[in-house]
Design a protein around this motif. Structure first.
Motif, mmCIF file in Angstrom:
data_model
loop_
_atom_site.group_PDB
_atom_site.id
_atom_site.type_symbol
_atom_site.label_atom_id
_atom_site.label_comp_id
_atom_site.label_asym_id
_atom_site.label_seq_id
_atom_site.Cartn_x
_atom_site.Cartn_y
_atom_site.Cartn_z
ATOM 1 N N LEU A 4 -19.209 91.064 -20.090
ATOM 2 C CA LEU A 4 -19.685 89.816 -19.526
ATOM 3 C C LEU A 4 -18.802 88.730 -19.237
ATOM 4 O O LEU A 4 -18.359 88.253 -20.405
ATOM 5 C CB LEU A 4 -20.894 89.384 -20.110
ATOM 6 C CG LEU A 4 -21.829 88.518 -19.648
ATOM 7 C CD1 LEU A 4 -22.540 89.121 -18.500
ATOM 8 C CD2 LEU A 4 -23.205 87.958 -20.597
ATOM 9 N N GLU B 37 -19.020 88.502 -23.410
ATOM 10 C CA GLU B 37 -19.495 89.334 -24.334
ATOM 11 C C GLU B 37 -18.728 90.577 -23.958
ATOM 12 O O GLU B 37 -18.298 90.779 -22.365
ATOM 13 C CB GLU B 37 -20.889 89.445 -24.127
ATOM 14 C CG GLU B 37 -21.777 88.390 -24.528
ATOM 15 C CD GLU B 37 -21.977 88.238 -26.394
ATOM 16 O OE1 GLU B 37 -21.507 89.020 -26.745
ATOM 17 O OE2 GLU B 37 -22.665 87.076 -26.344
ATOM 18 N N THR C 250 -27.612 84.226 -16.811
ATOM 19 C CA THR C 250 -28.302 83.937 -18.189
ATOM 20 C C THR C 250 -29.418 83.482 -18.181
ATOM 21 O O THR C 250 -30.182 82.864 -17.482
ATOM 22 C CB THR C 250 -27.222 83.519 -19.207
ATOM 23 O OG1 THR C 250 -27.170 82.284 -18.990
ATOM 24 C CG2 THR C 250 -25.851 84.215 -18.972
ATOM 25 N N ARG D 163 -30.280 93.530 -22.906
ATOM 26 C CA ARG D 163 -29.440 93.025 -24.117
ATOM 27 C C ARG D 163 -28.880 91.897 -24.044
ATOM 28 O O ARG D 163 -28.948 91.069 -24.882
ATOM 29 C CB ARG D 163 -28.133 94.198 -24.254
ATOM 30 C CG ARG D 163 -27.283 93.821 -25.458
ATOM 31 C CD ARG D 163 -26.105 94.780 -25.414
ATOM 32 N NE ARG D 163 -25.100 94.536 -26.585
ATOM 33 C CZ ARG D 163 -25.118 95.385 -27.771
ATOM 34 N NH1 ARG D 163 -25.962 96.161 -27.730
ATOM 35 N NH2 ARG D 163 -24.329 95.285 -28.707
ATOM 36 N N TRP D 164 -28.495 91.480 -22.685
ATOM 37 C CA TRP D 164 -27.816 90.128 -22.799
ATOM 38 C C TRP D 164 -28.703 89.233 -21.969
ATOM 39 O O TRP D 164 -28.248 87.943 -21.615
ATOM 40 C CB TRP D 164 -26.181 90.068 -21.754
ATOM 41 C CG TRP D 164 -25.266 90.736 -22.894
ATOM 42 C CD1 TRP D 164 -25.324 90.836 -23.979
ATOM 43 C CD2 TRP D 164 -24.169 91.697 -22.353
ATOM 44 N NE1 TRP D 164 -24.150 91.369 -24.615
ATOM 45 C CE2 TRP D 164 -23.696 92.070 -23.576
ATOM 46 C CE3 TRP D 164 -23.944 92.040 -21.331
ATOM 47 C CZ2 TRP D 164 -22.498 92.903 -23.497
ATOM 48 C CZ3 TRP D 164 -22.492 93.132 -21.128
ATOM 49 C CH2 TRP D 164 -21.856 93.337 -22.381
ATOM 50 N N SER D 165 -29.889 89.613 -21.527
ATOM 51 C CA SER D 165 -31.070 88.723 -21.261
ATOM 52 C C SER D 165 -30.477 88.093 -19.780
ATOM 53 O O SER D 165 -30.518 86.745 -19.353
ATOM 54 C CB SER D 165 -31.420 87.612 -22.033
ATOM 55 O OG SER D 165 -31.827 87.979 -23.240
#
Length: 292
Positions: free
Chosen positions: A105, A94, A57, A34-36
């Motif tokens: 995150l 996030e 990230t 979802r957040w790579s």
């Protein structure tokens, strides 16, 4: 996730749902997509309620992924961090909440040295006091934070049950008069706060990390709305030797650093020591010393 690693403390958590632990590798894998993220091994020994690991990230930014089971203390961590917006606390980048999981995150706190390992104890007092002053803000209307009264009422009810059960088993406990006075105060004090603020409630020297953006940042808050004098307690409870030697003096010191009423901080410390006394026998002597 092949080779998924559990932190030692999380693996031993007695209150965790085994089914949630079994799903955790899939939960983390979903968040990575979802957040790579590229995620490293979790921090060890870790905490008893969350899987926390360094990550990177897609743009190369160093971050931290925190994945916890949904429980009462964690409900509004993201809301508090969002409201503080990095002022004295770690930045929230996030977040995602489901029926069983709360995932955050966070910015990476580097070098990340805990305050407990970095400075002498009296200097730690000053750092914690400085952070609390910044975190104590008046929350805007419409925020979801619960009143401190709700937490104190719940904990007082747990104390009543645990204290009665321990005495029924013949275990040594606080004198009933001291216990009754302390737990009544624990219930009454939240309702007499003159200027309620957004509280951290869990700030102590292992939840303060050295950072590059600011000298020190708070992590792992458990936000409530209530009496700022309460927020001094967790820091003091993390120094059992200082509490045993001079609990009233410790309370006066923290009150002085924070421009709080020293008598009120002392009453809160007495009440909290009573509330914790069934599980923490060393606090019984402290409670007797502090009793009004």
């Amino acid at each position: 996730m092949p080779g998924f690693e559990l932190p030692t403390s999380l693996a031993c958590g007695s209150e965790l749902d085994p089914a949630w632990i079994a799903r955790l590798p899939r939960i983390v894998a979903g968040l990575v997509r979802r957040w790579s993220l590229e995620v490293g091994p979790p921090f060890q020994p870790g905490g008893c309620a969350s899987w926390v690991a360094p990550a990177r990230t897609g743009t190369g930014e160093h971050v931290v992924l925190k994945v916890g089971w949904r429980h009462d203390e964690a409900l509004h961590e993201a809301d508090g961090l969002r409201l503080w917006a990095g002022r004295g606390a770690i930045r929230l980048l996030e977040w995602l909440a489901t029926a069983s999981t709360i995932a955050l995150l966070l910015e990476a706190c580097e070098p990340g040295t805990p305050l407990s390992q970095a400075l002498p104890e009296p200097e730690q007092d000053a750092v914690v006091a400085g952070l609390l002053r910044r975190l104590w803000i008046a929350p805007p209307a419409g925020q979801p934070f619960r009143p401190l009264q709700a937490m104190c009422d719940r904990w007082a009810g747990e104390f009543d049950r645990d204290y009665a059960a321990a005495r029924a088993r013949g275990e040594g406990q606080l004198d009933p008069a001291v216990a009754r006075a302390g737990i009544e105060l624990f219930r009454q004090l939240p309702g007499t706060a003159r200027h309620p603020v957004l509280l951290c409630t869990g700030l102590h020297h292992d939840n303060v990390l050295a950072a590059a953006r600011e000298p020190w940042l708070a992590i792992d808050p458990k936000p409530y709305i209530g009496d700022p004098a309460y927020d001094t307690l967790q820091h003091m409870l993390n120094f059992p030797g200082r509490l045993a030697a001079d609990p009233a003096g410790f309370a006066r010191r923290m009150a002085g650093l924070l421009d709080l009423d020293a008598d009120r901080v002392r009453l809160w410390l007495f009440a909290r020591c009573v509330q914790e006394s069934v599980r923490e026998p060393n606090l019984r002597t402290v409670a007797v010393q502090l009793a009004p």
